[in-house]
Write an enzyme that holds these catalytic residues in place. Structure first.
Site, PDB file in Angstrom:
ATOM      1  N   ARG A  97       0.819  -1.223   0.000  1.00  0.00           N
ATOM      2  CA  ARG A  97       0.000   0.000   0.000  1.00  0.00           C
ATOM      3  C   ARG A  97       0.849   1.268   0.000  1.00  0.00           C
ATOM      4  O   ARG A  97       0.465   2.275   0.595  1.00  0.00           O
ATOM      5  CB  ARG A  97      -0.944   0.039   1.220  1.00  0.00           C
ATOM      6  CG  ARG A  97      -2.018  -1.013   1.217  1.00  0.00           C
ATOM      7  CD  ARG A  97      -3.168  -0.584   0.303  1.00  0.00           C
ATOM      8  NE  ARG A  97      -4.126  -1.661   0.163  1.00  0.00           N
ATOM      9  CZ  ARG A  97      -5.170  -1.819   0.969  1.00  0.00           C
ATOM     10  NH1 ARG A  97      -5.400  -0.963   1.919  1.00  0.00           N
ATOM     11  NH2 ARG A  97      -5.988  -2.825   0.781  1.00  0.00           N
ATOM     12  N   ARG A 151      -3.603   6.489   0.219  1.00  0.00           N
ATOM     13  CA  ARG A 151      -4.055   7.685   0.923  1.00  0.00           C
ATOM     14  C   ARG A 151      -3.011   8.372   1.776  1.00  0.00           C
ATOM     15  O   ARG A 151      -3.218   9.508   2.193  1.00  0.00           O
ATOM     16  CB  ARG A 151      -5.287   7.348   1.767  1.00  0.00           C
ATOM     17  CG  ARG A 151      -6.536   7.281   0.914  1.00  0.00           C
ATOM     18  CD  ARG A 151      -7.699   6.731   1.686  1.00  0.00           C
ATOM     19  NE  ARG A 151      -7.459   5.339   2.015  1.00  0.00           N
ATOM     20  CZ  ARG A 151      -8.304   4.585   2.707  1.00  0.00           C
ATOM     21  NH1 ARG A 151      -9.420   5.087   3.164  1.00  0.00           N
ATOM     22  NH2 ARG A 151      -8.013   3.321   2.951  1.00  0.00           N
ATOM     23  N   ARG A 185      -7.118  11.116  -7.047  1.00  0.00           N
ATOM     24  CA  ARG A 185      -8.277  10.243  -6.869  1.00  0.00           C
ATOM     25  C   ARG A 185      -9.542  11.001  -6.493  1.00  0.00           C
ATOM     26  O   ARG A 185     -10.616  10.400  -6.412  1.00  0.00           O
ATOM     27  CB  ARG A 185      -7.959   9.207  -5.766  1.00  0.00           C
ATOM     28  CG  ARG A 185      -7.210   7.943  -6.181  1.00  0.00           C
ATOM     29  CD  ARG A 185      -8.071   6.983  -6.972  1.00  0.00           C
ATOM     30  NE  ARG A 185      -9.454   6.979  -6.516  1.00  0.00           N
ATOM     31  CZ  ARG A 185      -9.886   6.407  -5.395  1.00  0.00           C
ATOM     32  NH1 ARG A 185      -9.073   5.731  -4.641  1.00  0.00           N
ATOM     33  NH2 ARG A 185     -11.139   6.482  -5.049  1.00  0.00           N
ATOM     34  N   ASP A 216      -6.509  -3.622  -7.370  1.00  0.00           N
ATOM     35  CA  ASP A 216      -7.058  -4.170  -6.135  1.00  0.00           C
ATOM     36  C   ASP A 216      -7.345  -5.645  -6.351  1.00  0.00           C
ATOM     37  O   ASP A 216      -7.545  -6.083  -7.493  1.00  0.00           O
ATOM     38  CB  ASP A 216      -8.342  -3.436  -5.723  1.00  0.00           C
ATOM     39  CG  ASP A 216      -8.691  -3.746  -4.271  1.00  0.00           C
ATOM     40  OD1 ASP A 216      -8.151  -3.084  -3.367  1.00  0.00           O
ATOM     41  OD2 ASP A 216      -9.465  -4.699  -4.033  1.00  0.00           O
ATOM     42  N   TYR A 222     -14.417 -12.394   0.847  1.00  0.00           N
ATOM     43  CA  TYR A 222     -15.195 -11.221   0.426  1.00  0.00           C
ATOM     44  C   TYR A 222     -16.480 -11.636  -0.289  1.00  0.00           C
ATOM     45  O   TYR A 222     -17.545 -11.048  -0.077  1.00  0.00           O
ATOM     46  CB  TYR A 222     -14.363 -10.303  -0.471  1.00  0.00           C
ATOM     47  CG  TYR A 222     -13.397  -9.445   0.331  1.00  0.00           C
ATOM     48  CD1 TYR A 222     -13.866  -8.426   1.142  1.00  0.00           C
ATOM     49  CD2 TYR A 222     -12.031  -9.676   0.293  1.00  0.00           C
ATOM     50  CE1 TYR A 222     -12.990  -7.649   1.895  1.00  0.00           C
ATOM     51  CE2 TYR A 222     -11.144  -8.904   1.038  1.00  0.00           C
ATOM     52  CZ  TYR A 222     -11.639  -7.892   1.833  1.00  0.00           C
ATOM     53  OH  TYR A 222     -10.784  -7.142   2.580  1.00  0.00           O
TER      54      TYR A 222
HETATM   55  O1  CP3 Z   1       0.198   0.314  -3.136  1.00  0.00           O
HETATM   56  C1  CP3 Z   1      -0.270  -0.843  -3.237  1.00  0.00           C
HETATM   57  O2  CP3 Z   1      -0.070  -1.731  -2.384  1.00  0.00           O
HETATM   58  C2  CP3 Z   1      -0.988  -1.238  -4.520  1.00  0.00           C
HETATM   59  C3  CP3 Z   1      -2.356  -1.279  -4.542  1.00  0.00           C
HETATM   60  C4  CP3 Z   1      -3.231  -2.199  -3.714  1.00  0.00           C
HETATM   61  C5  CP3 Z   1      -4.521  -1.792  -3.332  1.00  0.00           C
HETATM   62  N1  CP3 Z   1      -5.164  -2.843  -2.784  1.00  0.00           N
HETATM   63  C6  CP3 Z   1      -5.046  -0.449  -3.554  1.00  0.00           C
HETATM   64  C7  CP3 Z   1      -6.141   0.023  -2.693  1.00  0.00           C
HETATM   65  C8  CP3 Z   1      -3.093  -3.529  -3.308  1.00  0.00           C
HETATM   66  C9  CP3 Z   1      -1.887  -4.437  -3.440  1.00  0.00           C
HETATM   67  C10 CP3 Z   1      -4.327  -3.926  -2.729  1.00  0.00           C
HETATM   68  C11 CP3 Z   1      -4.601  -5.282  -2.252  1.00  0.00           C
HETATM   69  C12 CP3 Z   1      -5.755  -5.513  -1.389  1.00  0.00           C
HETATM   70  N2  CP3 Z   1      -7.019  -5.001  -1.500  1.00  0.00           N
HETATM   71  C13 CP3 Z   1      -5.762  -6.442  -0.327  1.00  0.00           C
HETATM   72  C14 CP3 Z   1      -4.584  -7.279   0.072  1.00  0.00           C
HETATM   73  C15 CP3 Z   1      -3.621  -6.484   0.862  1.00  0.00           C
HETATM   74  C16 CP3 Z   1      -4.043  -6.198   2.282  1.00  0.00           C
HETATM   75  O3  CP3 Z   1      -4.186  -5.034   2.609  1.00  0.00           O
HETATM   76  O4  CP3 Z   1      -4.192  -7.159   3.048  1.00  0.00           O
HETATM   77  C17 CP3 Z   1      -7.036  -6.432   0.247  1.00  0.00           C
HETATM   78  C18 CP3 Z   1      -7.486  -7.241   1.436  1.00  0.00           C
HETATM   79  C19 CP3 Z   1      -7.823  -5.535  -0.506  1.00  0.00           C
HETATM   80  C20 CP3 Z   1      -9.253  -5.189  -0.307  1.00  0.00           C
HETATM   81  C21 CP3 Z   1      -9.373  -3.747   0.002  1.00  0.00           C
HETATM   82  N3  CP3 Z   1      -9.388  -2.759  -0.968  1.00  0.00           N
HETATM   83  C22 CP3 Z   1      -9.389  -3.105   1.271  1.00  0.00           C
HETATM   84  C23 CP3 Z   1      -9.396  -3.807   2.597  1.00  0.00           C
HETATM   85  C24 CP3 Z   1      -9.407  -1.714   1.032  1.00  0.00           C
HETATM   86  C25 CP3 Z   1      -9.336  -0.594   2.042  1.00  0.00           C
HETATM   87  C26 CP3 Z   1     -10.634   0.045   2.331  1.00  0.00           C
HETATM   88  C27 CP3 Z   1     -10.430   1.404   2.986  1.00  0.00           C
HETATM   89  O5  CP3 Z   1     -10.911   2.378   2.411  1.00  0.00           O
HETATM   90  O6  CP3 Z   1      -9.783   1.457   4.037  1.00  0.00           O
HETATM   91  C28 CP3 Z   1      -9.422  -1.533  -0.358  1.00  0.00           C
HETATM   92  C29 CP3 Z   1      -9.410  -0.239  -1.065  1.00  0.00           C
HETATM   93  C30 CP3 Z   1      -8.080   0.146  -1.591  1.00  0.00           C
HETATM   94  N4  CP3 Z   1      -7.276  -0.657  -2.338  1.00  0.00           N
HETATM   95  C31 CP3 Z   1      -7.462   1.414  -1.461  1.00  0.00           C
HETATM   96  C32 CP3 Z   1      -6.255   1.346  -2.158  1.00  0.00           C
HETATM   97  C33 CP3 Z   1      -5.245   2.459  -2.371  1.00  0.00           C
HETATM   98  C34 CP3 Z   1      -8.052   2.606  -0.762  1.00  0.00           C
HETATM   99  C35 CP3 Z   1      -8.980   3.258  -1.712  1.00  0.00           C
HETATM  100  C36 CP3 Z   1      -9.083   4.735  -1.498  1.00  0.00           C
HETATM  101  O7  CP3 Z   1      -8.103   5.451  -1.777  1.00  0.00           O
HETATM  102  O8  CP3 Z   1     -10.163   5.184  -1.088  1.00  0.00           O
END
Ligand code: CP3
Length: 361
Positions: free
Chosen positions: A44, A48, A57, A93, A168
Site C-alpha cells: 500500500r 491515501r 483520486r 485491487d 469477500y
Molecule cells: O500500493 C499498493 O499496495 C498497490 C495497490 C493495492 C490496493 N489494494 C489499492 C487500494 C493492493 C496491493 C491492494 C490489495 C488488497 N485489497 C488487499 C490485500 C492487501 C491487504 O491489505 O491485506 C485487500 C485485502 C484488498 C481489499 C481492500 N481494498 C481493502 C481492505 C481496502 C481498504 C478500504 C479502505 O478504504 O480502508 C481496499 C481499497 C483500496 N485498495 C485502497 C487502495 C489504495 C483505498 C482506496 C481509497 O483510496 O479510497
C-alpha cells in the site's frame, strides 16, 4: 584454522547498479542471491498516505481508477519517485478481476470491497466465469506503460488468493470472524472446493497477465489466511493457492506469498509454491527463518502502526529488522502489513533511506 567455507564459494554482490529489473536487488533477494543493499518497498505504498494520490483520486471512484492506464501508471509511480523504493507495486485491487468477470461489487471508502449479492449456493458459481485476457486489456496496457517508465526498477504484479477472495464473496464484505466462509468450507466442502478452484483460476490468470506484460515479481495476497488453523489451511486452502502460484511457475518471475497473522502457517504457505514468504509483524524474521529453513527468502516486517511512534523507535526497529534480514537466506524489507492511511509519508522516505544506508554492502 577455522572451518568456514572458502570465500570463493559465496557469490559476490554486484558492484554496478542494475541495468535490468532482472538484476535488481528485489529480484536478487527473492532468488537468494547477494544484493548491493537490502531492497525495500511497502505494501500500500500508493494510496491515501500520499497527498498527490488523494489529489488524483478526488473525483474518480476506486474501481474506475484501477481501469484507466494513464491514472494507474501515475499512481503507481508516485511512491517510487517520492520514496526511492526499490520496486513499484501495480496500482489495482484484489477485487478488480472479480469486477472484470461481472461480479457486482464496489470498493467503499473506509470499508473495503462490498459485494451486492454474496455467494451462497451452487447456482452462484454461474456468476463466476473464467477470467480471460480480453476482459482486462487495460491491465496489460497499464503494465506495459509502467515497465517502460520504470526501466531497471521492478514492477510487482499481484492477485488476491482464493481464500481471501472467497471471504469477500461469501461474507459480502470485510469480516472479522469469517463465519459464513468457514460455515461453507466445513458445511459443503465440495462447493467450497469448486468455488476456490474458480478463484484459483482467476487469480492465476490475473498474475499471468501481469507477468506476461512485464511485471518482474508477483505477490499473492492471502491477507486473511491467518484466520485458519494449519489443518484447515492445508486441507481447504493451500491446494488452491498452489494452483494460482503455479500459473506463473514457468515464467521466471519470483513469487511472494503473503498473509497476516500467519506465523503458524508460514511453512504451509511456503509449500504452496513460492520463492519469498511474507512475514507480518507478529513473528520475528529470525523465528520465521527458523520455521522456513534455507530455501526461502523472507519479506517484512516492520509494524505499520510503529510508523506513528517517535523516530528513534522507528529507527531502532528498522535497524534490527535489517540486521535480522542479513542472516536470512534473502530479505526484502517491507512492513508487516499495508501502510496505514494516516501515515506521515516523510517517515516512509526516512525508513527507505535508513534501510539503504545500513545495508549497503
Ligand atoms: O500500493 C499498493 O499496495 C498497490 C495497490 C493495492 C490496493 N489494494 C489499492 C487500494 C493492493 C496491493 C491492494 C490489495 C488488497 N485489497 C488487499 C490485500 C492487501 C491487504 O491489505 O491485506 C485487500 C485485502 C484488498 C481489499 C481492500 N481494498 C481493502 C481492505 C481496502 C481498504 C478500504 C479502505 O478504504 O480502508 C481496499 C481499497 C483500496 N485498495 C485502497 C487502495 C489504495 C483505498 C482506496 C481509497 O483510496 O479510497
Amino acid at each position: 584454522m577455522t572451518s568456514a567455507a572458502p570465500e570463493t564459494a559465496v557469490p559476490a554482490a554486484p558492484t554496478t547498479p542494475a541495468s535490468t529489473s532482472r538484476d535488481s536487488d528485489l529480484v536478487r533477494a527473492a532468488l537468494r542471491l547477494p544484493v548491493r543493499r537490502t531492497p525495500v518497498w511497502f505494501m500500500r505504498q500508493a494510496g491515501r498516505s500520499l497527498p498527490e494520490y488523494r489529489a488524483l483520486r478526488a473525483d474518480v471512484p476506486m474501481l474506475e481508477s484501477c481501469r484507466r492506464p494513464e491514472l494507474v501508471t501515475e499512481i503507481t509511480l508516485q511512491p517510487v519517485r517520492r520514496h526511492g523504493v526499490d520496486a513499484a507495486i501495480f496500482f489495482s485491487d484484489i477485487v478488480v478481476p472479480l469486477a472484470a468477470i461481472g461480479v457486482d461489487l464496489d470498493i467503499v471508502p473506509g470499508t473495503g470491497p462490498v459485494v451486492a449479492d454474496p455467494f451462497r449456493a451452487r447456482a452462484d458459481l454461474d456468476r463466476l466465469p473464467e477470467l480471460t485476457p480480453d476482459l482486462v486489456p487495460d491491465i496489460t496496457q497499464s503494465v506495459q506503460l509502467l515497465v517502460a517508465e520504470l526501466g531497471a526498477t521492478p514492477l510487482i504484479g499481484f492477485a488476491g488468493a482464493p481464500f481471501t477472495l472467497a471471504s469477500y464473496l461469501v461474507e459480502g464484505g470485510p469480516s472479522r470472524n469469517h463465519e459464513r466462509t468457514k460455515a461453507l468450507m466445513h458445511g459443503d466442502p465440495q462447493l467450497w472446493h469448486d468455488l476456490c478452484a474458480r478463484l484459483a483460476g482467476i487469480a492465476g490468470t490475473f498474475l499471468r497477465i501481469q507477468a506476461l506484460a512485464g511485471a518482474s515479481v508477483v505477490q499473492l495476497f492471502d491477507s486473511w489466511a491467518g484466520a485458519l488453523s494449519v489443518a484447515d489451511y492445508e486441507r481447504h486452502v493451500q491446494p488452491h493457492s498452489a494452483v494460482a502460484l503455479a500459473a506463473v511457475a514457468d515464467l521466471d518471475v519470483p513469487r511472494i506469498h503473503f498473509g497476516v497473522g500467519t506465523g503458524e502457517l508460514l511453512p504451509s504457505m511456503a509449500a504452496a509454491g513460492t520463492e519469498v514468504v511474507g512475514v507480518d509483524f507478529r513473528v520475528s524474521l529470525t523465528d520465521a527463518v527458523a520455521r522456513l529453513g534455507p530455501s526461502y527468502a523472507v519479506q517484512g516486517n516492520l509494524d505499520p502502526a510503529l510508523l506513528f511512534a517517535p523516530w528513534d523507535v522507528v529507527e531502532r526497529r528498522t535497524r534490527d529488522i535489517v540486521e535480522e534480514g542479513r542472516r536470512a537466506p534473502g530479505h526484502v524489507f517491507n512492513l508487516g502489513h499495508g501502510v496505514l492511511p494516516g501515515t506521515d509519508p516523510g517517515v516512509l522516505t526516512r525508513v527507505v533511506e535508513l534501510v539503504h544506508e545500513v545495508s549497503t554492502r
